[in-house]
Design a protein around this motif. Structure first.
Motif, PDB file in Angstrom:
ATOM      1  N   ASP A 129       0.807  -1.227   0.000  1.00  0.00           N
ATOM      2  CA  ASP A 129       0.000   0.000   0.000  1.00  0.00           C
ATOM      3  C   ASP A 129       0.837   1.272   0.000  1.00  0.00           C
ATOM      4  O   ASP A 129       0.395   2.297   0.505  1.00  0.00           O
ATOM      5  CB  ASP A 129      -0.964   0.006   1.187  1.00  0.00           C
ATOM      6  CG  ASP A 129      -0.253   0.094   2.534  1.00  0.00           C
ATOM      7  OD1 ASP A 129       0.957  -0.223   2.596  1.00  0.00           O
ATOM      8  OD2 ASP A 129      -0.893   0.494   3.521  1.00  0.00           O
ATOM      9  N   ALA A 132      -1.784   4.262  -2.626  1.00  0.00           N
ATOM     10  CA  ALA A 132      -3.135   3.857  -2.222  1.00  0.00           C
ATOM     11  C   ALA A 132      -4.162   4.883  -2.670  1.00  0.00           C
ATOM     12  O   ALA A 132      -3.893   6.081  -2.712  1.00  0.00           O
ATOM     13  CB  ALA A 132      -3.204   3.670  -0.703  1.00  0.00           C
ATOM     14  N   ARG A 134      -8.537   5.823  -2.346  1.00  0.00           N
ATOM     15  CA  ARG A 134      -9.723   5.595  -1.511  1.00  0.00           C
ATOM     16  C   ARG A 134     -10.945   6.196  -2.179  1.00  0.00           C
ATOM     17  O   ARG A 134     -10.918   7.326  -2.667  1.00  0.00           O
ATOM     18  CB  ARG A 134      -9.529   6.225  -0.138  1.00  0.00           C
ATOM     19  CG  ARG A 134     -10.708   5.987   0.827  1.00  0.00           C
ATOM     20  CD  ARG A 134     -10.441   6.660   2.169  1.00  0.00           C
ATOM     21  NE  ARG A 134      -9.217   6.146   2.751  1.00  0.00           N
ATOM     22  CZ  ARG A 134      -8.490   6.822   3.638  1.00  0.00           C
ATOM     23  NH1 ARG A 134      -8.855   8.025   4.022  1.00  0.00           N
ATOM     24  NH2 ARG A 134      -7.385   6.294   4.131  1.00  0.00           N
ATOM     25  N   TYR A 198     -10.781  -9.452  -2.012  1.00  0.00           N
ATOM     26  CA  TYR A 198     -11.072  -8.409  -1.023  1.00  0.00           C
ATOM     27  C   TYR A 198     -10.730  -8.841   0.401  1.00  0.00           C
ATOM     28  O   TYR A 198     -10.968  -9.983   0.794  1.00  0.00           O
ATOM     29  CB  TYR A 198     -12.549  -8.020  -1.071  1.00  0.00           C
ATOM     30  CG  TYR A 198     -12.867  -7.052  -2.191  1.00  0.00           C
ATOM     31  CD1 TYR A 198     -12.638  -5.687  -2.035  1.00  0.00           C
ATOM     32  CD2 TYR A 198     -13.383  -7.500  -3.401  1.00  0.00           C
ATOM     33  CE1 TYR A 198     -12.926  -4.795  -3.065  1.00  0.00           C
ATOM     34  CE2 TYR A 198     -13.676  -6.621  -4.438  1.00  0.00           C
ATOM     35  CZ  TYR A 198     -13.436  -5.270  -4.256  1.00  0.00           C
ATOM     36  OH  TYR A 198     -13.707  -4.389  -5.272  1.00  0.00           O
ATOM     37  N   SER A 212     -14.048  -1.109   6.210  1.00  0.00           N
ATOM     38  CA  SER A 212     -13.604  -0.708   4.885  1.00  0.00           C
ATOM     39  C   SER A 212     -13.432  -1.963   4.043  1.00  0.00           C
ATOM     40  O   SER A 212     -13.290  -3.063   4.576  1.00  0.00           O
ATOM     41  CB  SER A 212     -12.261   0.043   4.982  1.00  0.00           C
ATOM     42  OG  SER A 212     -11.880   0.563   3.731  1.00  0.00           O
ATOM     43  N   HIS A 214     -10.850  -3.518   1.283  1.00  0.00           N
ATOM     44  CA  HIS A 214      -9.505  -3.306   0.758  1.00  0.00           C
ATOM     45  C   HIS A 214      -9.238  -4.288  -0.374  1.00  0.00           C
ATOM     46  O   HIS A 214      -9.533  -5.482  -0.251  1.00  0.00           O
ATOM     47  CB  HIS A 214      -8.450  -3.521   1.846  1.00  0.00           C
ATOM     48  CG  HIS A 214      -8.473  -2.502   2.929  1.00  0.00           C
ATOM     49  ND1 HIS A 214      -7.440  -2.351   3.833  1.00  0.00           N
ATOM     50  CD2 HIS A 214      -9.391  -1.566   3.270  1.00  0.00           C
ATOM     51  CE1 HIS A 214      -7.728  -1.384   4.682  1.00  0.00           C
ATOM     52  NE2 HIS A 214      -8.913  -0.892   4.361  1.00  0.00           N
ATOM     53  N   THR A 216      -6.044  -5.075  -3.486  1.00  0.00           N
ATOM     54  CA  THR A 216      -4.732  -4.718  -4.013  1.00  0.00           C
ATOM     55  C   THR A 216      -4.647  -5.079  -5.486  1.00  0.00           C
ATOM     56  O   THR A 216      -5.086  -6.156  -5.903  1.00  0.00           O
ATOM     57  CB  THR A 216      -3.613  -5.443  -3.239  1.00  0.00           C
ATOM     58  OG1 THR A 216      -3.680  -5.067  -1.866  1.00  0.00           O
ATOM     59  CG2 THR A 216      -2.248  -5.080  -3.790  1.00  0.00           C
ATOM     60  N   GLU A 227      -3.014  -0.130  -3.481  1.00  0.00           N
ATOM     61  CA  GLU A 227      -4.174  -0.582  -2.719  1.00  0.00           C
ATOM     62  C   GLU A 227      -5.330   0.376  -2.953  1.00  0.00           C
ATOM     63  O   GLU A 227      -5.119   1.580  -3.083  1.00  0.00           O
ATOM     64  CB  GLU A 227      -3.843  -0.632  -1.222  1.00  0.00           C
ATOM     65  CG  GLU A 227      -4.999  -1.144  -0.368  1.00  0.00           C
ATOM     66  CD  GLU A 227      -4.678  -1.180   1.116  1.00  0.00           C
ATOM     67  OE1 GLU A 227      -4.265  -2.254   1.595  1.00  0.00           O
ATOM     68  OE2 GLU A 227      -4.812  -0.139   1.784  1.00  0.00           O
ATOM     69  N   GLN A 229      -9.191   1.345  -1.350  1.00  0.00           N
ATOM     70  CA  GLN A 229     -10.125   1.176  -0.243  1.00  0.00           C
ATOM     71  C   GLN A 229     -11.482   1.756  -0.633  1.00  0.00           C
ATOM     72  O   GLN A 229     -11.554   2.807  -1.274  1.00  0.00           O
ATOM     73  CB  GLN A 229      -9.610   1.883   1.015  1.00  0.00           C
ATOM     74  CG  GLN A 229      -8.259   1.393   1.490  1.00  0.00           C
ATOM     75  CD  GLN A 229      -7.719   2.223   2.636  1.00  0.00           C
ATOM     76  OE1 GLN A 229      -8.308   3.233   3.036  1.00  0.00           O
ATOM     77  NE2 GLN A 229      -6.584   1.790   3.184  1.00  0.00           N
TER      78      GLN A 229
END
Length: 329
Positions: A129, A132, A134, A198, A212, A214, A216, A227, A229
């Motif tokens: 990560d 990353a 989001r 996931y 959350s 996550h 990758t 990553e 999110q």
């Protein structure tokens, strides 16, 4: 022992600091035949390469933007944000050493002996990560139908988005990574074909309320991991300003590391060195650091233009909910 702290008072740029720290660590690793320090220096080389040659981020963020456009069309009634960041150097260094400390401690506690170098190196390969992104969604209450529950409807949307994401990005050069059973989802809202990818902290809620999704990906163009999110606004609030926020995480981590000195000192050099590096960073006085483009009156008053402490933002997209239905009589 060589530490990052040794290079934070010279006034150099973040790149020169990384180069000097990496060279010194690699030289010492060769001299002492320390395979973990060698893995550590390779990790730092990866970070320097991503920071120094970041043209790929433009292409990467463009592909992420395509998913943003997909969501804007598919969910016009949602408000959502897309954010991206490159982890700060200090946080990356803390996390790398934290992996060593926690893995050795857990292994020693369970088996009464220390893990092999190969097992420890395998654990250190899990750092995914550094880059990353989001996605945070929010459904305005005005769009709810009579009898609908806000949290339930947001969860439906969140998992719908999670179902679409892997296939969407795989068509654009990203490979979803197997989560290897970590926080395996039990939600019926997540399709079986994407569940292996996931880590589901929504149905596997932490004791502090953290939730959350996550996932990758491996970016084949930049040959790096990232990553992603997925959260609702309520989940994001709990993670950022609530009981699961990063400050509380750091306090818990500090307490855990202090407890870990129960491992006999001198028996495992990898634990001892990682623990000491982590403690030095934890007790770092930011106001005395002299890094180019970095000054700090205090931890809450930081001007960090170099990615040393805060990291670098790479993607700010924001979509506001459309209220076109409200205009219909």
């Amino acid at each position: 022992m060589i530490t990052l702290n040794d290079y934070l008072y010279s006034g150099d740029t973040i790149f020169r600091i990384l180069q000097q720290y990496t060279d010194a660590l690699r030289k010492e690793a060769r001299k002492s035949h320390n395979e973990i320090d060698m893995a550590h220096s390779n990790f730092l080389i990866l970070i320097k390469g991503l920071l120094e040659h970041n043209d790929f981020l433009t292409a990467q963020s463009q592909q992420i933007r395509e998913f943003y456009k997909y969501m804007a069309k598919q969910y016009p009634y949602l408000a959502f944000t897309f954010k991206g960041r490159i982890k700060s150097l200090i946080r990356a260094e803390e996390k790398f050493n934290g992996y060593i400390v926690s893995y050795i401690y857990d292994y020693y506690t369970k088996y009464g002996k220390y893990p092999s170098v190969n097992k420890l190196k395998s654990r250190l390969s899990c750092f995914r990560d550094f880059i990353a992104y989001r996605i945070v969604i929010c459904m305005p209450k005005c769009h709810l139908k009579q009898g609908e529950d806000l949290e339930t409807e947001e969860l439906k949307c969140l998992y719908e988005i999670a179902n679409a994401l892997p296939g969407f990005l795989e068509e654009r050069g990203f490979d979803a990574e197997d989560a290897k059973g970590v926080k395996l989802s039990t939600s019926p809202l997540l399709n079986d074909d994407v569940k292996p990818y996931y880590r589901d902290y929504v149905c596997n809620k932490s004791h502090n309320g953290y939730q959350s999704l996550h996932i990758t990906f491996y970016d084949n163009s930049s040959r790096s991991y990232m990553e992603l999110q997925l959260r609702t606004k309520r989940m994001d609030d709990i993670a950022e300003i609530g009981p699961a926020n990063h400050l509380e995480y750091e306090k818990r981590q500090e307490k855990e590391r202090i407890q870990r000195d129960t491992i006999p000192k001198g028996e495992c050099i990898y634990f001892d060195e990682a623990y000491e590096r982590g403690m030095k960073l934890l007790n770092l006085d930011l106001t005395k650091i002299d890094v180019n483009m970095f000054t700090a009156m205090s931890k809450s008053l930081i001007n960090d233009g170099c990615g040393l402490y805060h990291g670098r933002l790479i993607l700010p997209y924001e979509h506001l909910s459309r209220f076109q239905n409200d205009l219909i009589d």
